[in-house]
Scaffold this motif. Sequence first.
Motif, PDB file in Angstrom:
ATOM      1  N   ILE A   1     -19.359  63.562   0.749  1.00 22.36           N
ATOM      2  CA  ILE A   1     -20.066  63.051   2.083  1.00 22.36           C
ATOM      3  C   ILE A   1     -20.387  63.860   2.672  1.00 22.36           C
ATOM      4  O   ILE A   1     -21.882  62.969   3.303  1.00 22.36           O
ATOM      5  CB  ILE A   1     -18.532  62.313   2.756  1.00 22.36           C
ATOM      6  CG1 ILE A   1     -18.075  61.295   1.234  1.00 22.36           C
ATOM      7  CG2 ILE A   1     -18.850  61.936   3.547  1.00 22.36           C
ATOM      8  CD1 ILE A   1     -16.772  60.541   2.457  1.00 22.36           C
ATOM      9  N   GLY A   2     -20.306  64.335   2.891  1.00 20.86           N
ATOM     10  CA  GLY A   2     -21.153  65.303   3.885  1.00 20.86           C
ATOM     11  C   GLY A   2     -22.703  66.295   3.218  1.00 20.86           C
ATOM     12  O   GLY A   2     -23.856  65.651   3.479  1.00 20.86           O
ATOM     13  N   ASN A   3     -22.540  66.578   1.869  1.00 22.90           N
ATOM     14  CA  ASN A   3     -23.127  66.886   0.560  1.00 22.90           C
ATOM     15  C   ASN A   3     -24.685  65.531   1.010  1.00 22.90           C
ATOM     16  O   ASN A   3     -26.004  65.903   1.002  1.00 22.90           O
ATOM     17  CB  ASN A   3     -23.595  66.971  -0.605  1.00 22.90           C
ATOM     18  CG  ASN A   3     -22.634  68.386  -0.293  1.00 22.90           C
ATOM     19  OD1 ASN A   3     -22.409  69.271   0.539  1.00 22.90           O
ATOM     20  ND2 ASN A   3     -21.987  68.359  -1.943  1.00 22.90           N
ATOM     21  N   THR A   4     -23.750  63.559   0.659  1.00 21.63           N
ATOM     22  CA  THR A   4     -24.611  63.286   0.735  1.00 21.63           C
ATOM     23  C   THR A   4     -25.646  63.195   1.818  1.00 21.63           C
ATOM     24  O   THR A   4     -26.112  62.763   2.260  1.00 21.63           O
ATOM     25  CB  THR A   4     -24.313  61.576   0.421  1.00 21.63           C
ATOM     26  OG1 THR A   4     -23.281  62.048  -0.767  1.00 21.63           O
ATOM     27  CG2 THR A   4     -24.886  60.431   0.386  1.00 21.63           C
ATOM     28  N   LEU A   5     -24.849  62.652   3.135  1.00 25.78           N
ATOM     29  CA  LEU A   5     -25.647  62.428   4.582  1.00 25.78           C
ATOM     30  C   LEU A   5     -26.389  63.448   5.031  1.00 25.78           C
ATOM     31  O   LEU A   5     -27.509  63.964   5.480  1.00 25.78           O
ATOM     32  CB  LEU A   5     -24.198  62.028   5.119  1.00 25.78           C
ATOM     33  CG  LEU A   5     -23.368  61.210   5.341  1.00 25.78           C
ATOM     34  CD1 LEU A   5     -22.563  61.489   6.023  1.00 25.78           C
ATOM     35  CD2 LEU A   5     -24.283  59.499   5.260  1.00 25.78           C
ATOM     36  N   TRP A   6     -25.591  64.876   4.442  1.00 27.26           N
ATOM     37  CA  TRP A   6     -27.081  65.978   4.624  1.00 27.26           C
ATOM     38  C   TRP A   6     -27.676  65.845   3.958  1.00 27.26           C
ATOM     39  O   TRP A   6     -29.703  65.819   4.845  1.00 27.26           O
ATOM     40  CB  TRP A   6     -25.973  67.297   4.314  1.00 27.26           C
ATOM     41  CG  TRP A   6     -26.938  68.692   4.907  1.00 27.26           C
ATOM     42  CD1 TRP A   6     -27.139  68.795   5.891  1.00 27.26           C
ATOM     43  CD2 TRP A   6     -27.899  69.310   3.784  1.00 27.26           C
ATOM     44  NE1 TRP A   6     -28.257  70.278   5.970  1.00 27.26           N
ATOM     45  CE2 TRP A   6     -29.168  70.274   4.845  1.00 27.26           C
ATOM     46  CE3 TRP A   6     -27.870  68.756   2.769  1.00 27.26           C
ATOM     47  CZ2 TRP A   6     -29.288  70.999   4.111  1.00 27.26           C
ATOM     48  CZ3 TRP A   6     -29.099  70.439   1.827  1.00 27.26           C
ATOM     49  CH2 TRP A   6     -29.554  70.702   2.685  1.00 27.26           C
TER      50      TRP A   6
ATOM     51  N   GLY B   1     -14.223  64.929   1.001  1.00 25.40           N
ATOM     52  CA  GLY B   1     -15.521  65.473   2.577  1.00 25.40           C
ATOM     53  C   GLY B   1     -16.459  66.115   1.822  1.00 25.40           C
ATOM     54  O   GLY B   1     -17.798  66.132   2.610  1.00 25.40           O
ATOM     55  N   ARG B   2     -16.650  66.677   0.966  1.00 24.45           N
ATOM     56  CA  ARG B   2     -17.600  68.128   0.774  1.00 24.45           C
ATOM     57  C   ARG B   2     -18.462  66.981   0.557  1.00 24.45           C
ATOM     58  O   ARG B   2     -20.120  66.813   0.509  1.00 24.45           O
ATOM     59  CB  ARG B   2     -17.260  69.002  -0.228  1.00 24.45           C
ATOM     60  CG  ARG B   2     -18.397  69.758  -0.978  1.00 24.45           C
ATOM     61  CD  ARG B   2     -18.398  70.833  -1.723  1.00 24.45           C
ATOM     62  NE  ARG B   2     -17.146  70.417  -2.958  1.00 24.45           N
ATOM     63  CZ  ARG B   2     -16.211  70.545  -2.916  1.00 24.45           C
ATOM     64  NH1 ARG B   2     -15.778  70.751  -2.306  1.00 24.45           N
ATOM     65  NH2 ARG B   2     -15.538  69.886  -3.661  1.00 24.45           N
TER      66      ARG B   2
END
Length: 578
Positions: free
Chosen positions: A89-94, A86-87
């Motif tokens: 994917i969140g890092n990639t999208l952010w 989750g971290r």
Amino acid sequence: MTAPFTTSSLLPPATARQDARWQRLCRGWSRDQLLQLILLVLGIALLVGGLLLPLLTMLQKSLQDENGLWVGLANFSAYFDSPHLGRTIGNTLWLGVLITALVVTIAFGYAYALTRTCMPGKPLFRLIGLIPLLMPSLLPAISLVYWFGNQGIAKGLLGGESIYGPIGIVIGLGFWCFPHALMILITALGQSDARLYEASRVLGSSGWRTFVTVTLPTARYGLLSAAIAVFTLTICDFGVAKVIGGQYSVLATDIYRQVIGMQNFSLGAVASVTLLLPALLSFALEHRVRSKMQEQSSTKAVPYQPKPHRLRDLLALGWCTLWALLFLALVGMAVYGSLVQFWPYNLALTLDHYAFDSNSVYGWQPFTNTLQLGLYTALIGTVLVMVLAWAQEKGRHFAWLRQLLHLLAMLSLAVPGMVLGLGYIFFFNGNPLFGSLYGTLPLMVLSCVIHYYTVGHMTALTCLKQLPKELELVAISLRIPLWKAFWRVTLPASLPALLEIFIYLFVNAMTTTSAVIFLYSSDSVLASIAVLNMEDSGDTAAAAAMATLILLAAATVKLLQLFLSRALLDRTQRWRHP
């Protein structure tokens, strides 16, 4: 009377009937139609074997365990249940959203200054803005280490923050993605209709109101296209995050860690499928935006010609100067770092780091391999792109085959390089027919041709669409075969576009990292891979030297293109200007 002897008389009845049916079918086709059919089938087979089958094999691998046994969605369940996903994917999208917003904003102001003002030095600023196209994404990351790393000369400017993390990724990827957005926005702003601005002036609108109601709406599809391109490049890039990302995990580095670090190919395939989904979504949106841009264009549009405006021109000059100096500082620091004896304790200049035979385990082999890869990719790719685009555009038969070829040609743009490379591992390494190709230069040439095929295909189609139809009609009236008309008329008239495709493929093959990161062997290691490995082992100066050589080689070829393009325009394009 004895029947004439034929080969069909030696065949069984069913085979003879099939042979006769094939002969009747061939008699119904002209030689040009048969040529087009052969080219379309070969092109589709190439793209299916080089793109579609590796992706399907990777998808199959994601549904199997390490022993090849079918486990269904168990790998996906294990991957998505991991606490760090989750971290990641969140890092990639952010990062994708943040870098996209910053790059598009800066590039829009830069493109606006180049197309809508009368500031001095526009050709120079445009050249500086496109410099990142000639270098691997690793070079700005290495430069940031020299500027803001643990021993960087300007690390105090970060206020105690570390460059090894999201800050470094944002700066490095922003620099590398900038020219891609700039080219799109220059095209979008350059196609504006001057009649709209004249109407706005007649109605008494202020400059700001004209900008909001005319400039932004007419450039909206260009802005969306640039944003999609930057977002896709950001989430798919591997080099910057690997060199300067530190412990900040993104999907691209997660694939690398699963495959190279833990040898977990099943979870690597799952991570690749996860990365492929947003890339495919971005591709679909970009295709939609491009069609809207084509619908918006008008043959009656009047090109906009900027008029001098002192304040606006000074502001534009200041904006472009600011970013141009930052770009030059980033490139210049990497070059300077490659010339320093021992950073930061002995700043004497030396060429020792370029003596790869004595100070590197690789020697000069990576650079010579890279030159071969670039040359073969450009030669083979240019021929394939032009011939297949010609078969698709100029043929009037086999519509469904032409549509299938176009679909496959467009699809390669949506596949990240790391995903394609991992698919090649599963498809070619485990294939008894092609297993010997793994780790060789021909396989890397194929991966580069497929990975960068779409842009070349679109360039060739655009060039062919611009050729007057009268040329074909004259060839038909004179009963000149289609292939001969292609060789004597179409090819000479398309030489500038062919040169553009050749240089595009050469430069991208020289600078690529993600497309070949899983495909090299000890004998076929490339310069970009050597840069990554040398930096990873702490030999930053040698890595900067190798990256600088890539930049110099690509820049030299680009300069040759500018010289040859002018000569080709004079010799082959006079018919366009009677």
